[in-house]
Design a protein around this motif. Structure first.
Motif, short mmCIF file in Angstrom:
data_model
loop_
_atom_site.label_atom_id
_atom_site.label_comp_id
_atom_site.label_asym_id
_atom_site.label_seq_id
_atom_site.Cartn_x
_atom_site.Cartn_y
_atom_site.Cartn_z
N ASP A 157 -30.09 -29.98 -12.88
CA ASP A 157 -31.00 -31.21 -13.51
C ASP A 157 -31.74 -31.60 -12.57
N VAL A 158 -31.44 -31.75 -11.31
CA VAL A 158 -32.39 -32.62 -10.47
C VAL A 158 -32.55 -31.86 -9.18
N ASN A 159 -33.89 -32.07 -8.53
CA ASN A 159 -34.26 -31.23 -7.43
C ASN A 159 -34.33 -29.90 -8.25
N ASN A 160 -34.88 -29.53 -9.02
CA ASN A 160 -34.72 -28.32 -9.81
C ASN A 160 -36.20 -27.77 -10.14
N ASP A 161 -37.02 -28.13 -9.32
CA ASP A 161 -38.65 -27.68 -9.67
C ASP A 161 -38.60 -26.17 -9.28
N TYR A 162 -37.71 -25.62 -8.65
CA TYR A 162 -38.09 -24.17 -8.42
C TYR A 162 -37.70 -23.45 -9.80
N VAL A 163 -36.50 -23.99 -10.50
CA VAL A 163 -36.10 -23.26 -11.87
C VAL A 163 -37.10 -23.70 -12.77
N ARG A 164 -37.67 -24.81 -12.70
CA ARG A 164 -38.69 -25.20 -13.75
C ARG A 164 -40.00 -24.21 -13.74
N LEU A 165 -40.19 -24.12 -12.24
CA LEU A 165 -41.44 -23.23 -12.06
C LEU A 165 -41.28 -21.68 -12.43
N LEU A 166 -40.06 -21.26 -12.39
CA LEU A 166 -39.50 -19.92 -12.91
C LEU A 166 -39.69 -19.89 -14.30
N HIS A 167 -39.19 -21.00 -14.81
CA HIS A 167 -39.40 -20.81 -16.60
C HIS A 167 -40.94 -20.89 -16.89
N LEU A 196 -34.29 -0.77 -3.02
CA LEU A 196 -34.89 -1.91 -2.19
C LEU A 196 -35.53 -2.97 -3.04
N PRO A 197 -35.23 -4.41 -2.88
CA PRO A 197 -35.69 -5.26 -3.93
C PRO A 197 -37.07 -5.96 -3.45
N LEU A 198 -37.67 -6.68 -4.19
CA LEU A 198 -38.76 -7.71 -3.59
C LEU A 198 -38.40 -9.10 -3.64
N ALA A 199 -38.67 -9.60 -2.46
CA ALA A 199 -38.05 -11.09 -2.11
C ALA A 199 -38.87 -12.01 -3.00
N MET A 200 -38.47 -12.87 -3.78
CA MET A 200 -39.13 -13.81 -4.33
C MET A 200 -39.43 -15.06 -3.34
N HIS A 201 -40.12 -15.94 -3.78
CA HIS A 201 -40.37 -17.02 -2.93
C HIS A 201 -38.96 -18.00 -2.62
N GLU A 202 -39.15 -18.56 -1.39
CA GLU A 202 -37.86 -19.18 -0.93
C GLU A 202 -37.30 -20.48 -1.70
N GLN A 203 -36.24 -20.60 -1.81
CA GLN A 203 -35.67 -21.88 -2.50
C GLN A 203 -35.27 -22.85 -1.72
N HIS A 204 -34.66 -22.48 -0.39
CA HIS A 204 -34.18 -23.71 0.51
C HIS A 204 -34.53 -22.76 1.82
N GLU A 243 -38.52 -27.89 10.39
CA GLU A 243 -37.53 -26.96 10.90
C GLU A 243 -35.94 -27.48 10.92
N ASP A 244 -35.64 -27.85 9.58
CA ASP A 244 -34.39 -28.45 9.32
C ASP A 244 -33.91 -27.80 8.03
N ASP A 245 -32.75 -27.76 7.90
CA ASP A 245 -31.87 -27.12 6.71
C ASP A 245 -32.30 -28.11 5.64
N PHE A 246 -31.84 -29.48 5.73
CA PHE A 246 -31.91 -30.40 4.50
C PHE A 246 -33.53 -30.86 4.50
N ALA A 247 -34.23 -31.32 5.62
CA ALA A 247 -35.57 -31.33 5.24
C ALA A 247 -36.26 -30.49 4.76
N GLY A 248 -36.16 -29.22 5.29
CA GLY A 248 -36.89 -28.00 5.04
C GLY A 248 -36.73 -27.62 3.53
N THR A 249 -35.45 -27.73 3.27
CA THR A 249 -35.34 -27.40 1.62
C THR A 249 -35.77 -28.47 0.83
N ALA A 250 -35.79 -29.97 1.28
CA ALA A 250 -36.40 -30.89 0.44
C ALA A 250 -38.08 -30.54 0.38
#
Length: 434
Positions: free
Chosen positions: A232-242, A318-326, A359-366
């Motif tokens: 419900d928050v920081n969910n732009d990836y899911v909203r983009l998917l929809h 063999l799958p096709l990779a989608m855009h990165e979530q994190h 190049e950081d887990d949290f900041a890169g995901t944000a």
């Protein structure tokens, strides 16, 4: 079915009581825990956790004898529940949950740390410094031990957990052997056991080729939820998917029946999209149900999580990779550059080549969350996202059967290692299951 929280497990018929938990980031860690747990059915397997890890455990109740979902408990009660379980255990298995390892050490219980992202963890200080911190760890109380490690980053705490654990089991991936050698050179800590795919081998064996296709396309976005992402928050990836799903059905008439599977579609969040004669069902399946769909569906789009990738390789798909979530997805795709999977996969750099990514887990995901939001809201960026994604799909669909087999084979060789069940047999000292 597993017992409820209030029931005491029977003492008879179980050689070893194993408390099990997984890092609460997406479905990868807990699905690996399920893969480790299922062959240990001769022993008592006690799951403890919360969030998406508990959701996945409840969806796969046959993998455990007891499930303790501690998500609704106050912090003190959560800690007491975990510590009580540990005191009554013979062994602990933690999949990338550093806190569970630390609590096990304080409880003086043997603990195995299982890790599929061993080469991913970013260190801001030398490994020798982490070793020195671990060597002086107070073990009288968890609070004191936790304070002692307060100078370590979350990633460094995972590495510390490997040094503190009784056994360390790591899944093969580029960079893993180098990091394992570096830690071994410190002269302290357990032997690091290298394993191949941490996946449900029995489940994969049982579903392969057993049914005809129900869907034309499988889209697997994984558990999604982690330290920043949520439904419900920081969910732009899911909203983009929809936003994109109706366009997928319009652009690709060959995909009449699409299954979109992932954490955001559990807990009464299922939905169906119908456009241009096509249908996309958004659901959360049990693990072995998803494996069945993956085994029988010719075309497969997936968020580039390692567990789903290993399962796909084992199924010969063999799958096709989608855009990165994190940020971990960014790391995975970079590490697999030069493979067919890595080179054909979708990336947000297709859409915004110069978008800064720390190049950081949290900041890169944000930054990826912000980018998904920009693409969703900007008509021009969304049009480019749709067009470049279609180009990736077109390239993927044009691959011959021979090319797809080659893509699977090169990943299989790159990520090969000892079977996880034989490794766990060695470290737990249990009979190898039939």
């Amino acid at each position: 079915m597993p017992r409820t929280l209030c029931e005491e497990p029977p003492a008879e018929g179980s050689d070893v009581r194993i408390v099990m938990g997984a890092q609460n980031c997406g479905f990868g860690p807990v699905s690996e825990l399920v893969a480790v747990s299922r062959p240990l059915h001769e022993h008592e397997r006690v799951f403890v956790g919360d969030g998406v890890a508990a959701v996945f455990a409840r969806r796969n109740p046959d993998a455990f004898d007891t499930i303790h979902d501690i998500g609704g408990l106050p912090e003190n009660a959560r800690s007491e529940r975990v510590d009580d379980l540990l005191r009554g255990s013979d062994h602990v298995v933690s999949v990338m949950d550093a806190e569970l390892v630390l609590r096990s050490v304080v409880a003086r219980r043997p603990v195995t740390m299982v890790d599929s992202l061993f080469s991913f963890w970013q260190l801001t200080q030398p490994a020798a410094s982490i070793r020195d911190v671990c060597s002086t760890l107070p073990r009288s109380r968890f609070a004191a031990a936790d304070r002692h490690l307060s100078g370590l980053s979350p990633h460094e705490r995972v590495v510390a957990a490997h040094l503190l654990a009784t056994h360390s089991v790591v899944q093969n991936f580029p960079g893993v052997t180098e990091r394992a050698a570096g830690l071994a050179a410190l002269g302290e800590g357990p032997e690091i056991h290298l394993t191949g795919s941490i996946i449900d081998v029995e489940g994969l064996r049982n579903v392969a080729g057993t049914a005809g296709p129900e869907y034309d396309l499988l889209i697997n976005i994984g558990g999604f939820k982690n330290f920043l992402l949520d439904f419900d928050v920081n969910n732009d990836y899911v909203r983009l998917l929809h936003q994109w799903l109706p366009d997928l059905l319009r652009d690709w008439p060959r995909f009449r029946r699409v299954l979109v599977c992932g954490g955001p579609f559990g807990e009464s969040r299922e939905r169906t999209v119908r456009v241009a004669g096509g249908r996309a069902d958004c659901r959360l399946l049990r693990q072995r149900e998803l494996l069945q769909v993956a085994a029988s569906t010719a075309d497969y789009l997936m968020a580039p999580g390692l567990t789903a990738l290993h399962e796909s390789i084992a199924l010969g798909r063999l799958p096709l990779a989608m855009h990165e979530q994190h940020y971990a997805h960014v790391f995975t795709m970079r590490a697999l550059d030069g493979t067919l999977f890595g080179d054909t996969g979708g990336r947000f750099t297709d859409v915004v080549p110069c978008h800064p990514l720390p190049e950081d887990d949290f900041a890169g995901t944000a930054a990826l969350v912000e980018l998904a939001g920009r693409v969703r809201e900007d008509r021009g960026l969304y049009a480019k996202y749709r067009r470049t994604f279609n180009e990736r799909i077109e390239q993927y669909l044009s691959l011959t059967s021979s090319q797809r087999r080659h893509g699977v084979d090169e990943l299989g060789k790159l990520l090969d290692g000892a079977p996880i069940h034989s490794v766990m047999t060695e470290v737990l000292g249990t009979p190898h299951p039939a």
